[in-house]
Design a protein around this motif. Structure first.
Motif, PDB file in Angstrom:
ATOM      1  N   MET A   1      -9.313  38.244  39.594  1.00  0.00           N
ATOM      2  CA  MET A   1      -8.084  37.498  39.298  1.00  0.00           C
ATOM      3  C   MET A   1      -7.918  37.440  37.781  1.00  0.00           C
ATOM      4  N   TRP A   2      -6.680  37.278  37.344  1.00  0.00           N
ATOM      5  CA  TRP A   2      -6.404  37.152  35.913  1.00  0.00           C
ATOM      6  C   TRP A   2      -5.552  35.914  35.658  1.00  0.00           C
ATOM      7  N   ASP A   3      -5.876  35.192  34.586  1.00  0.00           N
ATOM      8  CA  ASP A   3      -5.046  34.043  34.235  1.00  0.00           C
ATOM      9  C   ASP A   3      -3.968  34.491  33.250  1.00  0.00           C
ATOM     10  N   GLN A   4      -3.123  33.525  32.841  1.00  0.00           N
ATOM     11  CA  GLN A   4      -1.970  33.947  32.034  1.00  0.00           C
ATOM     12  C   GLN A   4      -2.334  34.337  30.612  1.00  0.00           C
ATOM     13  N   GLU A   5      -3.579  34.033  30.216  1.00  0.00           N
ATOM     14  CA  GLU A   5      -4.028  34.537  28.911  1.00  0.00           C
ATOM     15  C   GLU A   5      -4.633  35.937  29.053  1.00  0.00           C
ATOM     16  N   GLY A   6      -4.655  36.431  30.278  1.00  0.00           N
ATOM     17  CA  GLY A   6      -5.188  37.767  30.499  1.00  0.00           C
ATOM     18  C   GLY A   6      -6.686  37.795  30.731  1.00  0.00           C
ATOM     19  N   LYS A   7      -7.318  36.613  30.800  1.00  0.00           N
ATOM     20  CA  LYS A   7      -8.762  36.581  31.057  1.00  0.00           C
ATOM     21  C   LYS A   7      -9.048  36.952  32.522  1.00  0.00           C
ATOM     22  N   GLN A   8     -10.080  37.763  32.718  1.00  0.00           N
ATOM     23  CA  GLN A   8     -10.415  38.230  34.059  1.00  0.00           C
ATOM     24  C   GLN A   8     -11.495  37.353  34.695  1.00  0.00           C
ATOM     25  N   TYR A   9     -11.339  37.103  35.978  1.00  0.00           N
ATOM     26  CA  TYR A   9     -12.326  36.315  36.727  1.00  0.00           C
ATOM     27  C   TYR A   9     -12.760  37.079  37.967  1.00  0.00           C
ATOM     28  N   LEU A  10     -13.987  36.830  38.349  1.00  0.00           N
ATOM     29  CA  LEU A  10     -14.517  37.350  39.605  1.00  0.00           C
ATOM     30  C   LEU A  10     -14.342  36.219  40.626  1.00  0.00           C
ATOM     31  N   ASP A  11     -13.730  36.510  41.750  1.00  0.00           N
ATOM     32  CA  ASP A  11     -13.363  35.448  42.693  1.00  0.00           C
ATOM     33  C   ASP A  11     -14.370  35.337  43.839  1.00  0.00           C
ATOM     34  N   PHE A  12     -15.301  34.393  43.711  1.00  0.00           N
ATOM     35  CA  PHE A  12     -16.276  34.153  44.785  1.00  0.00           C
ATOM     36  C   PHE A  12     -15.883  32.921  45.607  1.00  0.00           C
TER      37      PHE A  12
ATOM     38  N   MET B   1      -0.003  24.346  31.446  1.00  0.00           N
ATOM     39  CA  MET B   1       1.424  24.089  31.698  1.00  0.00           C
ATOM     40  C   MET B   1       1.642  22.628  32.051  1.00  0.00           C
ATOM     41  N   LYS B   2       2.541  21.988  31.338  1.00  0.00           N
ATOM     42  CA  LYS B   2       2.743  20.549  31.478  1.00  0.00           C
ATOM     43  C   LYS B   2       3.285  20.153  32.854  1.00  0.00           C
ATOM     44  N   ILE B   3       4.080  21.018  33.445  1.00  0.00           N
ATOM     45  CA  ILE B   3       4.785  20.678  34.687  1.00  0.00           C
ATOM     46  C   ILE B   3       3.829  20.232  35.804  1.00  0.00           C
TER      47      ILE B   3
ATOM     48  N   ARG C   1      -8.259  21.458  39.895  1.00  0.00           N
ATOM     49  CA  ARG C   1      -9.036  20.669  38.926  1.00  0.00           C
ATOM     50  C   ARG C   1     -10.313  21.408  38.529  1.00  0.00           C
ATOM     51  N   SER C   2     -10.898  22.112  39.517  1.00  0.00           N
ATOM     52  CA  SER C   2     -12.130  22.852  39.217  1.00  0.00           C
ATOM     53  C   SER C   2     -11.850  24.077  38.353  1.00  0.00           C
ATOM     54  N   PHE C   3     -10.674  24.655  38.536  1.00  0.00           N
ATOM     55  CA  PHE C   3     -10.349  25.898  37.819  1.00  0.00           C
ATOM     56  C   PHE C   3      -9.019  25.720  37.093  1.00  0.00           C
ATOM     57  N   PRO C   4      -9.052  24.933  35.999  1.00  0.00           N
ATOM     58  CA  PRO C   4      -7.803  24.533  35.344  1.00  0.00           C
ATOM     59  C   PRO C   4      -7.194  25.645  34.479  1.00  0.00           C
ATOM     60  N   ARG C   5      -6.717  26.663  35.113  1.00  0.00           N
ATOM     61  CA  ARG C   5      -6.034  27.761  34.444  1.00  0.00           C
ATOM     62  C   ARG C   5      -4.784  28.064  35.255  1.00  0.00           C
ATOM     63  N   VAL C   6      -3.859  28.832  34.656  1.00  0.00           N
ATOM     64  CA  VAL C   6      -2.702  29.295  35.419  1.00  0.00           C
ATOM     65  C   VAL C   6      -2.951  30.769  35.747  1.00  0.00           C
ATOM     66  N   PHE C   7      -3.086  31.047  37.038  1.00  0.00           N
ATOM     67  CA  PHE C   7      -3.417  32.410  37.464  1.00  0.00           C
ATOM     68  C   PHE C   7      -2.143  33.204  37.752  1.00  0.00           C
ATOM     69  N   CYS C   8      -2.174  34.461  37.370  1.00  0.00           N
ATOM     70  CA  CYS C   8      -0.949  35.265  37.450  1.00  0.00           C
ATOM     71  C   CYS C   8      -1.075  36.495  38.336  1.00  0.00           C
ATOM     72  N   ARG C   9      -2.265  37.050  38.419  1.00  0.00           N
ATOM     73  CA  ARG C   9      -2.383  38.340  39.060  1.00  0.00           C
ATOM     74  C   ARG C   9      -3.751  38.427  39.717  1.00  0.00           C
ATOM     75  N   ALA C  10      -3.841  39.198  40.804  1.00  0.00           N
ATOM     76  CA  ALA C  10      -5.138  39.347  41.457  1.00  0.00           C
ATOM     77  C   ALA C  10      -5.192  40.680  42.179  1.00  0.00           C
ATOM     78  N   LYS C  11      -6.396  41.226  42.256  1.00  0.00           N
ATOM     79  CA  LYS C  11      -6.591  42.496  42.951  1.00  0.00           C
ATOM     80  C   LYS C  11      -8.032  42.556  43.424  1.00  0.00           C
ATOM     81  N   GLY C  12      -8.218  42.837  44.701  1.00  0.00           N
ATOM     82  CA  GLY C  12      -9.576  42.906  45.227  1.00  0.00           C
ATOM     83  C   GLY C  12     -10.325  41.612  44.984  1.00  0.00           C
ATOM     84  N   GLU C  13     -11.487  41.716  44.311  1.00  0.00           N
ATOM     85  CA  GLU C  13     -12.291  40.514  44.045  1.00  0.00           C
ATOM     86  C   GLU C  13     -12.007  39.934  42.656  1.00  0.00           C
TER      87      GLU C  13
END
Ligand SMILES: *Cc1c(COP(=O)(O)O)cnc(C)c1O
Length: 428
Positions: free
Chosen positions: A30-41, A1-3, A16-28
């Motif tokens: 998180m999901w970015d706006q492309e729907g990719k899932q991440y494990l949050d450590f 996102m340019k803004i 800067r370390s995690f250059p994605r736009v995050f939209c949703r999270a549950k427990g451990e």
């Protein structure tokens, strides 16, 4: 996102370390706006010990909002605050035989540290606070003065005063007890260190690189403080709220700090909340002396109470955290032995652990590699050379294994791929 590039300040760092736009999270997770899932450590640098959007805390919060409960009330008495205090007293303080007064400060950790140091200075009439190498206590001026990190200190713009720096446990090597040095300078009227007000310490230094103070060292530190009439402040903002297993990180040492600061995971939900606990005789504040508009984040009181009710009514959670901590230790020891060339070390205790990769470059490669594999994990330490595991305490066994597997692969590929490993150590 340019803004973000357009108008958000250069001061951003995790972004800067995690250059994605995050939209949703549950427990451990998180999901970015492309729907990719991440494990949050990373878990909010220790703010999400109970994970993202815990369903029970969320329900309590939704009910409270639905009933038009007070959201903001300055420091006025509210039902939410009363219920939090009651629960905190009944389930945290009383079972541990702790008698503390609770002060609500502005809702950030650094504001609690500022308040704690004001208390110590005003009650003792002394100015200086003893702090430790690699300590991190926040970035407002008072807290920054007791923080070690040069990158943060250099931004102060004024001279940072009112502190004496001492070597933390292990700073001069395992065989040197740095409390002996503290005792010595406090006993010597010409040491240049005259009667400080207090000592501020983390039992495990989070931002400073997961440096663990030995239990005996903490006991001796308290003895030295008592001997010389210094107040002992434990900054439990990152190490507390169950991160090392027990609710307070100093319980294992059996010490009895005069002042304790808590924040990060206190609300349990990532909502801002900070408190100072102080021995009753230290509560010499005059009304409003340390104020702040957001002292008493009522939404945070609701989730903080729910977190304590659901996780701290008995011992089970602390035991589970210690069990998972032991698993993490075992896995990290193994990784360090396999790929560390005798240089890497495991650090930490409980679920507050990390791998010292010696070089910041290696640690960065490891965390970047891990991020590509869907694991959010950060570094800490003077040169960002520690890969820091701060997964939510509620992380499932399966995801804990998965996250560490990703770290293992990242380290293997970084070290082997970059030629950090001698050929005979490259796994077949
Ligand atoms: C994060 C942290 C602070 C500062 O808290 P903020 O909410 O960032 O101001 C202070 N002390 C310790 C030990 C911390 O980890």
């Amino acid at each position: 996102m340019k803004i973000f590039d357009e108008i958000e300040s250069e001061v951003q760092s995790y972004a800067r370390s995690f250059p994605r736009v995050f939209c949703r999270a549950k427990g451990e997770l998180m999901w970015d706006q492309e729907g990719k899932q991440y494990l949050d450590f990373l878990a909010g640098a220790g703010t999400l010990n109970y994970g993202h959007n815990h369903p029970l805390f969320k329900q309590a919060l939704l009910n409270y909002i639905q009933e038009d409960g007070i959201t903001h009330g300055l420091d006025m008495h509210t039902r939410a605050k009363g219920e939090f205090l009651q629960t905190f007293n009944d389930k945290i303080l009383k079972p541990r035989n702790m008698e503390y007064i609770v002060q609500f400060t502005g809702p950030t950790g650094t504001n609690a540290v500022e308040a704690a140091m004001k208390i110590a200075r005003n009650v003792t009439g002394q100015q200086n606070i003893v702090s430790f190498t690699n300590g991190f206590h926040g970035v407002s001026l008072g807290s920054l003065a007791v923080t070690g990190n040069a990158h943060h200190r250099d931004a102060a713009g004024v001279c940072l005063s009112g502190t004496h720096r001492m070597p933390y446990d292990g700073y001069l090597g395992e065989n040197i007890d740095t409390t002996e040095y503290l005792d010595k300078v406090l006993s010597d009227s010409s040491s240049g260190i005259n009667s400080p007000a207090a000592v501020i310490v983390e039992t495990v230094q989070g931002e400073g690189g997961i440096n663990v103070a030995r239990i005996d060292w903490l006991k001796r530190l308290q003895m030295v403080c008592k001997k010389h009439g210094l107040l002992l402040i434990v900054d439990d903002i990152q190490a507390g709220c169950g991160r090392t297993g027990d609710y307070f990180s100093f319980e294992e040492a059996g010490i009895d700090p005069d002042i304790v600061t808590l924040s990060k995971s206190l609300s349990g939900y990532g909502l801002p909340l900070a408190i100072v606990l102080m021995k009753p005789e230290l509560d010499q504040w005059k009304p409003g002396e340390h104020n702040g508009t957001f002292r008493g984040n009522n939404l945070a009181f609701v989730t903080a109470k729910s977190a304590i009710d659901n996780y701290w009514s008995e011992n089970h959670f602390a035991e589970e955290t210690k069990r998972k901590g032991a698993y993490i230790s075992e896995r990290l020891d193994n990784i360090v032995n396999k790929y560390g060339e005798g240089n890497f070390t495991r650090k930490g205790r409980g679920m507050f652990q990390g791998i010292d990769c010696v070089s910041g470059q290696i640690a960065e490669k490891v965390t970047r590699h891990a991020f590509r594999q869907g694991l959010i994990i950060e570094t800490s330490g003077a040169d960002d050379h520690i890969v820091k595991l701060l997964c939510p305490l509620i992380t499932s066994n399966q995801n804990l294994k998965k996250g560490i597997d990703i770290i293992e692969t990242a380290i293997q590929e970084t070290c082997v791929g970059e030629g950090h490993l001698p050929a005979e150590k490259i796994p077949a």
